[in-house]
Scaffold this motif. Sequence first.
Motif, mmCIF file in Angstrom:
data_model
loop_
_atom_site.group_PDB
_atom_site.id
_atom_site.type_symbol
_atom_site.label_atom_id
_atom_site.label_comp_id
_atom_site.label_asym_id
_atom_site.label_seq_id
_atom_site.Cartn_x
_atom_site.Cartn_y
_atom_site.Cartn_z
ATOM 1 N N ARG A 51 0.844 -1.201 0.000
ATOM 2 C CA ARG A 51 0.000 0.000 0.000
ATOM 3 C C ARG A 51 0.878 1.250 0.000
ATOM 4 N N THR A 52 0.347 2.342 -0.557
ATOM 5 C CA THR A 52 1.137 3.582 -0.662
ATOM 6 C C THR A 52 1.241 4.285 0.690
ATOM 7 N N ALA A 53 2.472 4.533 1.120
ATOM 8 C CA ALA A 53 2.722 5.292 2.353
ATOM 9 C C ALA A 53 2.970 6.756 2.031
ATOM 10 N N HIS A 54 3.741 6.996 0.946
ATOM 11 C CA HIS A 54 4.142 8.359 0.581
ATOM 12 C C HIS A 54 4.026 8.585 -0.915
ATOM 13 N N ARG A 55 3.864 9.860 -1.268
ATOM 14 C CA ARG A 55 4.030 10.276 -2.662
ATOM 15 C C ARG A 55 4.939 11.489 -2.685
ATOM 16 N N GLU A 56 5.760 11.543 -3.721
ATOM 17 C CA GLU A 56 6.694 12.658 -3.862
ATOM 18 C C GLU A 56 6.855 12.928 -5.355
ATOM 19 N N LYS A 57 7.064 14.173 -5.714
ATOM 20 C CA LYS A 57 7.215 14.516 -7.124
ATOM 21 C C LYS A 57 8.646 14.296 -7.602
ATOM 22 N N ASP A 58 8.756 13.713 -8.787
ATOM 23 C CA ASP A 58 10.057 13.513 -9.408
ATOM 24 C C ASP A 58 9.933 13.978 -10.852
ATOM 25 N N MET A 59 10.669 15.024 -11.189
ATOM 26 C CA MET A 59 10.606 15.603 -12.537
ATOM 27 C C MET A 59 9.157 15.972 -12.912
ATOM 28 N N GLY A 60 8.427 16.513 -11.940
ATOM 29 C CA GLY A 60 7.064 16.987 -12.208
ATOM 30 C C GLY A 60 5.991 15.923 -12.155
ATOM 31 N N ILE A 61 6.359 14.669 -11.867
ATOM 32 C CA ILE A 61 5.369 13.577 -11.837
ATOM 33 C C ILE A 61 5.313 12.992 -10.426
ATOM 34 N N TRP A 62 4.076 12.809 -9.911
ATOM 35 C CA TRP A 62 3.913 12.207 -8.587
ATOM 36 C C TRP A 62 4.276 10.731 -8.653
ATOM 37 N N LYS A 63 5.151 10.295 -7.745
ATOM 38 C CA LYS A 63 5.532 8.882 -7.658
ATOM 39 C C LYS A 63 5.106 8.335 -6.299
#
Length: 631
Positions: free
Chosen positions: A52-64
């Motif tokens: 399950r997703t714990a975190h999201r962070e942007k990388d080069m303008g895209i949410w990962k």
Amino acid sequence: MNMHVAKQTGPAQIEINGVAFNAEPGQRPVLVDGCDTIPKLFQTRCMALQDRTAHREKDMGIWKSYSWSAYWDHAKWIGLGLISLGLQRGEVVSILSEDRREWLYTDMGVQGAGGIASGVYTTDSAAQLAYLVNDSDSRFLFVENDEQLDKYLEIEAEVPSLTKVIIYDREGLHDLDQEKCIFIEDLYDLGRAYDAKYPGAFEAEIAKSKPEDTAMLIYTSGTTGMPKGAMLGHENVLASMESGARALAVEREDEQLCFLPLCHILERNVSVYFPLGAASTVNFAESPETVFDNMQEVSPATFFAVPRVWEKIYSRVLVLAQEATPIGRWAFQRAIKAGQARAEYVMYGKTPPASVAATYAFWDFAVLRNLRRMLGMDRMRRGGTGAAPISPELLKWYWSIGVPLIEGYGMTENAGISTINTLEHNLPGTVGRPVPGVELRIAEDGEIQTLGLNNFQGYWRNNEKTAETFTADGWLRTGDVGKVDPEGNLTITGRIKDIIITAGGKNITPAEIESRLKFSHYISDAVVIGDRRKFLTCLIMIDQENVEKFAQDRKIPFSDFASLCAAAEVVQQIRDEVEAVNKVFARVEQIKDFRLINVLLTAEDDELTATMKLKRSFVEKKHKALIDDMY
């Protein structure tokens, strides 16, 4: 009490939003899903939630997205990597970085290994970093990038206790050749190797953790003197988590946005510990400058911010409304009017009359829900504000547009939460009632004192200050002055140490006057002067954004911040704001004169704390000439 889906699960436990807590708050041991320390709860969550997703962070303008398994692995590698480099239980590790997932990996890795995590503000100078590292006797320092590494390199000879500096971001540092410096990937490799050699070592360290162990140091920014390291134990944080679950429920499906500094207890609770308890998802803002854009993308379910942020959002909406077509402006005004009529009821937990509800429903459909969507607040169940006073008019405006905004009160020394308004019981102008598990009393001198398992362990290596902070019967002296109404709602009126005694012998609490001044959209901060003087005066910091807009709309010429402060029309506008506030106070409490601080201050200036509050003593010293001019 905000206990959706609460059901009894046993004689001593109750389930709130799928998480088991003690049936009665404030009981020892504090248990969250059967865990009595943060690392044990972290392990329980990661093992159960896996992909399950714990975190999201942007990388080069895209949410990962990053899973709970990734959270576990990286924290484990950091913890074991530090152990392989010599970290002992009870030693401090400092983190100097903006918000990012590695901050949380480090926090959990350090605590899992039995260490103590200590955050450092990225706005701190090299000299301040040296003080914090030496005061905490940190063995390891994590830095975000080349900019923060430069601070360490400047003070390397002054911090002999540091054995290793670990860098998160390699950019611009490919040629780095520094004996004590390694990159985070190198630490992961050390952790993997240690894990292969000693399988189960991290789990074994977690099993050793005890509720009374110190989990973290949080250095209070302190408006007087050098910062002090407040020691928070695992029990303190779990008690705060327990109180929060009962008063400020976070649900498993919630999306949250992390953007305030993680070295501050408010953001640490909101973006690390409460989501850990609730198993919700945290999204990291790209930077403090992109918060509003990231809000639109994430549309968080709950959002906590200092009043300054709520004021900025409000100002942004007003500017957009002014730029709309005449019919757009008319519709916006009608919608706000309908919202305010409804807010008069819902803010206080009352049901509005059918006609008021129907008018609001129309304007909500036509205007307000689009506004919420544009702001990234269309899914917001609850907004929260604290750390400084907020204007009652601003609170009402948010309720008017359909965003319930509540005010609370806490401090580092009681793990960030002691009283809160809730959606069910809200009294604007107060900071609410004590949260479950916390008791509150007002001492004879008016000081607010709290008692609960969230009260901190004391100040790091400072027994004298610790003794001063607790009463003989174990209550925490908050240093704040306040009053409690018959229903138990707390109103904060000031700080004990800030009380002004005029030349005429009158005791005045400046915070009340300063708060009223800060409710103006044109004033960002104010310091009232008058101790041992015949009358009160004030130093004022204008709100750059709103005052610039005021000047542009009226075609008032200015070239920089100093010339903006010097413009006669601007000074007159501030005078009008001061006069409006004076009408609320007795004659002896009125501001007779004021001066504008005409330099833009940042957290790097001595006059401001890291949380952007003016330090009274520094301001009075630095701007003595302005003060003398008024007398």
